[in-house]
Design a protein around this motif. Structure first.
Motif, PDB file in Angstrom:
ATOM      1  N   GLU A  69      41.339  52.832  33.742  1.00  0.00           N
ATOM      2  CA  GLU A  69      42.355  51.527  34.485  1.00  0.00           C
ATOM      3  C   GLU A  69      42.792  52.238  35.727  1.00  0.00           C
ATOM      4  O   GLU A  69      42.962  51.457  36.855  1.00  0.00           O
ATOM      5  CB  GLU A  69      43.447  51.273  33.744  1.00  0.00           C
ATOM      6  CG  GLU A  69      43.239  50.693  32.371  1.00  0.00           C
ATOM      7  CD  GLU A  69      44.315  50.489  31.240  1.00  0.00           C
ATOM      8  OE1 GLU A  69      44.262  49.495  30.527  1.00  0.00           O
ATOM      9  OE2 GLU A  69      45.258  51.437  31.421  1.00  0.00           O
ATOM     10  N   ASN A  70      43.297  53.404  35.844  1.00  0.00           N
ATOM     11  CA  ASN A  70      43.544  54.133  37.229  1.00  0.00           C
ATOM     12  C   ASN A  70      42.302  53.872  38.042  1.00  0.00           C
ATOM     13  O   ASN A  70      42.445  53.687  39.458  1.00  0.00           O
ATOM     14  CB  ASN A  70      43.911  55.545  37.187  1.00  0.00           C
ATOM     15  CG  ASN A  70      45.465  55.691  36.972  1.00  0.00           C
ATOM     16  OD1 ASN A  70      46.307  55.586  37.899  1.00  0.00           O
ATOM     17  ND2 ASN A  70      45.903  56.023  35.903  1.00  0.00           N
ATOM     18  N   THR A  71      41.200  54.294  37.788  1.00  0.00           N
ATOM     19  CA  THR A  71      39.881  54.132  38.617  1.00  0.00           C
ATOM     20  C   THR A  71      39.781  52.796  39.051  1.00  0.00           C
ATOM     21  O   THR A  71      39.183  52.559  40.013  1.00  0.00           O
ATOM     22  CB  THR A  71      38.699  54.668  37.703  1.00  0.00           C
ATOM     23  OG1 THR A  71      38.984  55.997  37.011  1.00  0.00           O
ATOM     24  CG2 THR A  71      37.612  54.689  38.700  1.00  0.00           C
ATOM     25  N   LEU A  72      40.158  51.639  38.372  1.00  0.00           N
ATOM     26  CA  LEU A  72      39.828  50.578  38.604  1.00  0.00           C
ATOM     27  C   LEU A  72      41.159  49.734  39.461  1.00  0.00           C
ATOM     28  O   LEU A  72      41.136  48.606  39.607  1.00  0.00           O
ATOM     29  CB  LEU A  72      39.684  49.497  37.312  1.00  0.00           C
ATOM     30  CG  LEU A  72      38.420  49.626  36.601  1.00  0.00           C
ATOM     31  CD1 LEU A  72      38.394  49.007  35.213  1.00  0.00           C
ATOM     32  CD2 LEU A  72      37.295  48.776  37.399  1.00  0.00           C
ATOM     33  N   LEU A  73      42.161  50.647  39.550  1.00  0.00           N
ATOM     34  CA  LEU A  73      43.165  50.070  40.156  1.00  0.00           C
ATOM     35  C   LEU A  73      42.970  49.245  41.566  1.00  0.00           C
ATOM     36  O   LEU A  73      43.587  48.363  41.803  1.00  0.00           O
ATOM     37  CB  LEU A  73      44.044  51.326  40.712  1.00  0.00           C
ATOM     38  CG  LEU A  73      45.642  51.002  40.808  1.00  0.00           C
ATOM     39  CD1 LEU A  73      46.112  50.356  39.442  1.00  0.00           C
ATOM     40  CD2 LEU A  73      46.282  52.435  40.845  1.00  0.00           C
ATOM     41  N   PRO A  74      42.104  49.899  42.497  1.00  0.00           N
ATOM     42  CA  PRO A  74      41.638  49.004  43.686  1.00  0.00           C
ATOM     43  C   PRO A  74      41.478  47.395  43.410  1.00  0.00           C
ATOM     44  O   PRO A  74      41.575  46.484  44.173  1.00  0.00           O
ATOM     45  CB  PRO A  74      40.592  49.611  44.310  1.00  0.00           C
ATOM     46  CG  PRO A  74      40.639  50.920  43.829  1.00  0.00           C
ATOM     47  CD  PRO A  74      41.112  50.828  42.427  1.00  0.00           C
ATOM     48  N   PHE A  75      40.945  47.261  41.995  1.00  0.00           N
ATOM     49  CA  PHE A  75      40.628  45.581  41.710  1.00  0.00           C
ATOM     50  C   PHE A  75      41.682  44.964  40.747  1.00  0.00           C
ATOM     51  O   PHE A  75      41.448  43.986  40.304  1.00  0.00           O
ATOM     52  CB  PHE A  75      39.357  45.717  41.044  1.00  0.00           C
ATOM     53  CG  PHE A  75      38.142  46.438  41.775  1.00  0.00           C
ATOM     54  CD1 PHE A  75      37.597  45.543  42.855  1.00  0.00           C
ATOM     55  CD2 PHE A  75      37.915  47.584  41.648  1.00  0.00           C
ATOM     56  CE1 PHE A  75      36.585  46.313  43.509  1.00  0.00           C
ATOM     57  CE2 PHE A  75      36.852  48.393  42.294  1.00  0.00           C
ATOM     58  CZ  PHE A  75      36.209  47.529  43.430  1.00  0.00           C
ATOM     59  N   MET A  76      42.791  45.749  40.641  1.00  0.00           N
ATOM     60  CA  MET A  76      43.598  45.152  39.527  1.00  0.00           C
ATOM     61  C   MET A  76      44.815  44.450  40.170  1.00  0.00           C
ATOM     62  O   MET A  76      45.849  44.331  39.503  1.00  0.00           O
ATOM     63  CB  MET A  76      44.194  46.213  38.809  1.00  0.00           C
ATOM     64  CG  MET A  76      43.105  46.589  37.692  1.00  0.00           C
ATOM     65  SD  MET A  76      43.428  48.019  36.712  1.00  0.00           S
ATOM     66  CE  MET A  76      44.832  47.327  35.751  1.00  0.00           C
ATOM     67  N   GLY A  77      44.597  44.117  41.636  1.00  0.00           N
ATOM     68  CA  GLY A  77      45.740  43.192  42.161  1.00  0.00           C
ATOM     69  C   GLY A  77      45.979  41.859  41.813  1.00  0.00           C
ATOM     70  O   GLY A  77      47.079  41.471  41.780  1.00  0.00           O
ATOM     71  N   SER A  78      44.659  41.335  41.124  1.00  0.00           N
ATOM     72  CA  SER A  78      44.964  39.852  40.803  1.00  0.00           C
ATOM     73  C   SER A  78      45.109  39.857  39.121  1.00  0.00           C
ATOM     74  O   SER A  78      45.061  40.939  38.348  1.00  0.00           O
ATOM     75  CB  SER A  78      44.050  39.068  40.939  1.00  0.00           C
ATOM     76  OG  SER A  78      42.686  39.584  40.600  1.00  0.00           O
ATOM     77  N   PHE A  79      45.611  38.666  38.432  1.00  0.00           N
ATOM     78  CA  PHE A  79      45.700  38.580  37.223  1.00  0.00           C
ATOM     79  C   PHE A  79      44.423  38.693  36.249  1.00  0.00           C
ATOM     80  O   PHE A  79      44.077  38.771  35.117  1.00  0.00           O
ATOM     81  CB  PHE A  79      46.685  37.547  36.849  1.00  0.00           C
ATOM     82  CG  PHE A  79      48.099  37.853  37.099  1.00  0.00           C
ATOM     83  CD1 PHE A  79      48.939  38.476  36.333  1.00  0.00           C
ATOM     84  CD2 PHE A  79      48.546  37.264  38.347  1.00  0.00           C
ATOM     85  CE1 PHE A  79      50.220  38.876  36.563  1.00  0.00           C
ATOM     86  CE2 PHE A  79      50.015  37.391  38.661  1.00  0.00           C
ATOM     87  CZ  PHE A  79      50.752  38.493  37.793  1.00  0.00           C
ATOM     88  N   ARG A  80      43.337  38.213  37.128  1.00  0.00           N
ATOM     89  CA  ARG A  80      42.040  38.450  36.421  1.00  0.00           C
ATOM     90  C   ARG A  80      41.574  39.536  35.821  1.00  0.00           C
ATOM     91  O   ARG A  80      41.707  40.790  36.429  1.00  0.00           O
ATOM     92  CB  ARG A  80      40.877  37.923  37.591  1.00  0.00           C
ATOM     93  CG  ARG A  80      40.774  36.320  37.313  1.00  0.00           C
ATOM     94  CD  ARG A  80      39.647  35.912  38.587  1.00  0.00           C
ATOM     95  NE  ARG A  80      39.759  36.451  39.786  1.00  0.00           N
ATOM     96  CZ  ARG A  80      39.048  37.268  40.649  1.00  0.00           C
ATOM     97  NH1 ARG A  80      37.974  37.476  40.272  1.00  0.00           N
ATOM     98  NH2 ARG A  80      39.502  37.765  41.688  1.00  0.00           N
ATOM     99  N   PRO A  81      41.084  39.583  34.442  1.00  0.00           N
ATOM    100  CA  PRO A  81      40.601  40.883  34.032  1.00  0.00           C
ATOM    101  C   PRO A  81      39.739  41.257  34.829  1.00  0.00           C
ATOM    102  O   PRO A  81      38.561  40.593  35.281  1.00  0.00           O
ATOM    103  CB  PRO A  81      40.222  40.662  32.470  1.00  0.00           C
ATOM    104  CG  PRO A  81      40.228  39.087  32.484  1.00  0.00           C
ATOM    105  CD  PRO A  81      40.951  38.333  33.815  1.00  0.00           C
ATOM    106  N   VAL A  82      39.252  42.788  34.926  1.00  0.00           N
ATOM    107  CA  VAL A  82      38.035  43.209  35.810  1.00  0.00           C
ATOM    108  C   VAL A  82      36.628  42.750  35.091  1.00  0.00           C
ATOM    109  O   VAL A  82      36.931  42.698  33.862  1.00  0.00           O
ATOM    110  CB  VAL A  82      38.188  44.262  36.090  1.00  0.00           C
ATOM    111  CG1 VAL A  82      39.241  44.864  37.140  1.00  0.00           C
ATOM    112  CG2 VAL A  82      38.401  45.410  34.957  1.00  0.00           C
ATOM    113  N   SER A  83      35.847  42.707  35.648  1.00  0.00           N
ATOM    114  CA  SER A  83      34.666  42.126  34.833  1.00  0.00           C
ATOM    115  C   SER A  83      33.768  43.394  34.242  1.00  0.00           C
ATOM    116  O   SER A  83      34.068  44.607  34.719  1.00  0.00           O
ATOM    117  CB  SER A  83      33.419  41.715  36.162  1.00  0.00           C
ATOM    118  OG  SER A  83      33.054  42.810  36.927  1.00  0.00           O
ATOM    119  N   THR A  84      32.957  43.268  33.391  1.00  0.00           N
ATOM    120  CA  THR A  84      32.383  44.326  32.539  1.00  0.00           C
ATOM    121  C   THR A  84      31.514  44.931  33.594  1.00  0.00           C
ATOM    122  O   THR A  84      31.443  46.182  33.510  1.00  0.00           O
ATOM    123  CB  THR A  84      31.314  43.470  31.833  1.00  0.00           C
ATOM    124  OG1 THR A  84      32.007  42.649  31.138  1.00  0.00           O
ATOM    125  CG2 THR A  84      31.078  44.691  30.744  1.00  0.00           C
TER     126      THR A  84
END
Ligand SMILES: Nc1ncnc2c1ncn2[C@@H]1O[C@H](COP(=O)(O)OP(=O)(O)OP(=O)(O)O)[C@@H](O)[C@H]1O
Ligand SMILES: [Mg+2]
Length: 221
Positions: free
Chosen positions: A102-117
């Motif tokens: 999740e920390n690695t994905l942080l740049p993409f976690m600005g929105s409420f959408r779950p990150v894609s596979t």
């Protein structure tokens, strides 16, 4: 590509303003790999933060691909930061309640959408590159300092940015891990990434194409 002309920056200290950058100019070409060196307190982090637009200079001009960033609105800076810039901080700023992935994905976690596979796969791939794929579900608090630093590096890699700004990326790492990270940076540079790295380590500075030495807010070399 990125150009800083006569950059000035002061910080207030004990009631007076202290000049930290005194007319610094830096020019980065596409595909450059530049090391910034200098003593502790000489202004390296401040310079890197001005280049990456995290700190607004008091004077001088910063341009990126022809756009004037000195006068740009925060919104325009945000767009460029998001799409083109990655930063590895001197102190890695992991969020303690998010796991490694999740920390690695942080740049993409600005929105409420779950990150894609697909993004998740890319993040796992970056974790693999820094040797941490098997610890993707751990919390940062359960990792060593060097491992935490490697998560911060994976986080910077997961975006396909144009410039990587790295502030002492090997600062808290042992020699072996440090060399592994430097190998990774060389690999990324080979893939076309432009890199600006602050380092204390002369041997690591030599791995860059050129070195900028800063002393008391002035470029001396
Ligand atoms: N936000 C701030 N407010 C006040 N002073 C600051 C601030 N940021 C930096 N400084 C001062 O500016 C000077 C340069 O700091 P900077 O962090 O750029 O140094 P550095 O070369 O990165 O040092 P180090 O190698 O220890 O990381 C220091 O004297 C520091 O105390
Ligand atoms: Mg610093």
């Amino acid at each position: 590509m990125l150009s800083a002309e006569h950059i000035e920056k002061s910080f207030p200290s004990e009631g007076a303003d202290v000049a930290v950058l005194k007319g610094v100019s830096v020019h980065l070409d596409e595909g450059d790999y530049v090391a910034i060196v200098g003593r502790s307190g000489s202004g390296k982090t401040t310079l890197l933060n001005v280049l990456s637009t995290l700190v607004r200079p008091d004077g001088g001009l910063l341009t990126y691909r022809g756009a004037n960033l000195t006068s740009a609105a925060e919104k325009q800076l945000n767009t460029i930061r998001k799409s083109d810039f990655s930063v590895i901080f001197q102190f890695h700023h992991l969020l303690p309640y998010l796991n490694v992935l999740e920390n690695t994905l942080l740049p993409f976690m600005g929105s409420f959408r779950p990150v894609s596979t697909e993004l998740e796969h890319r993040a796992l791939n970056c974790l693999e590159r820094v040797g941490l794929a098997d610890k993707a579900r751990r919390l940062p608090g359960n990792l060593s300092g060097g491992e935490q630093q490697r998560v911060a590096i994976a986080r910077a890699l997961v975006k396909s940015s144009k410039i990587l700004f790295a502030d002492e990326p090997t600062g808290s790492l042992d020699r072996n891990t440090g060399e592994q990270i430097m190998g990774l940076l060389a690999e990324l540079h080979g893939e076309g990434l432009t890199i600006v790295m602050v380092t204390h380590e002369p041997a690591y500075a030599k791995l860059a194409q050129r070195t900028i030495e800063i002393e008391d807010g002035v470029i001396v070399h």
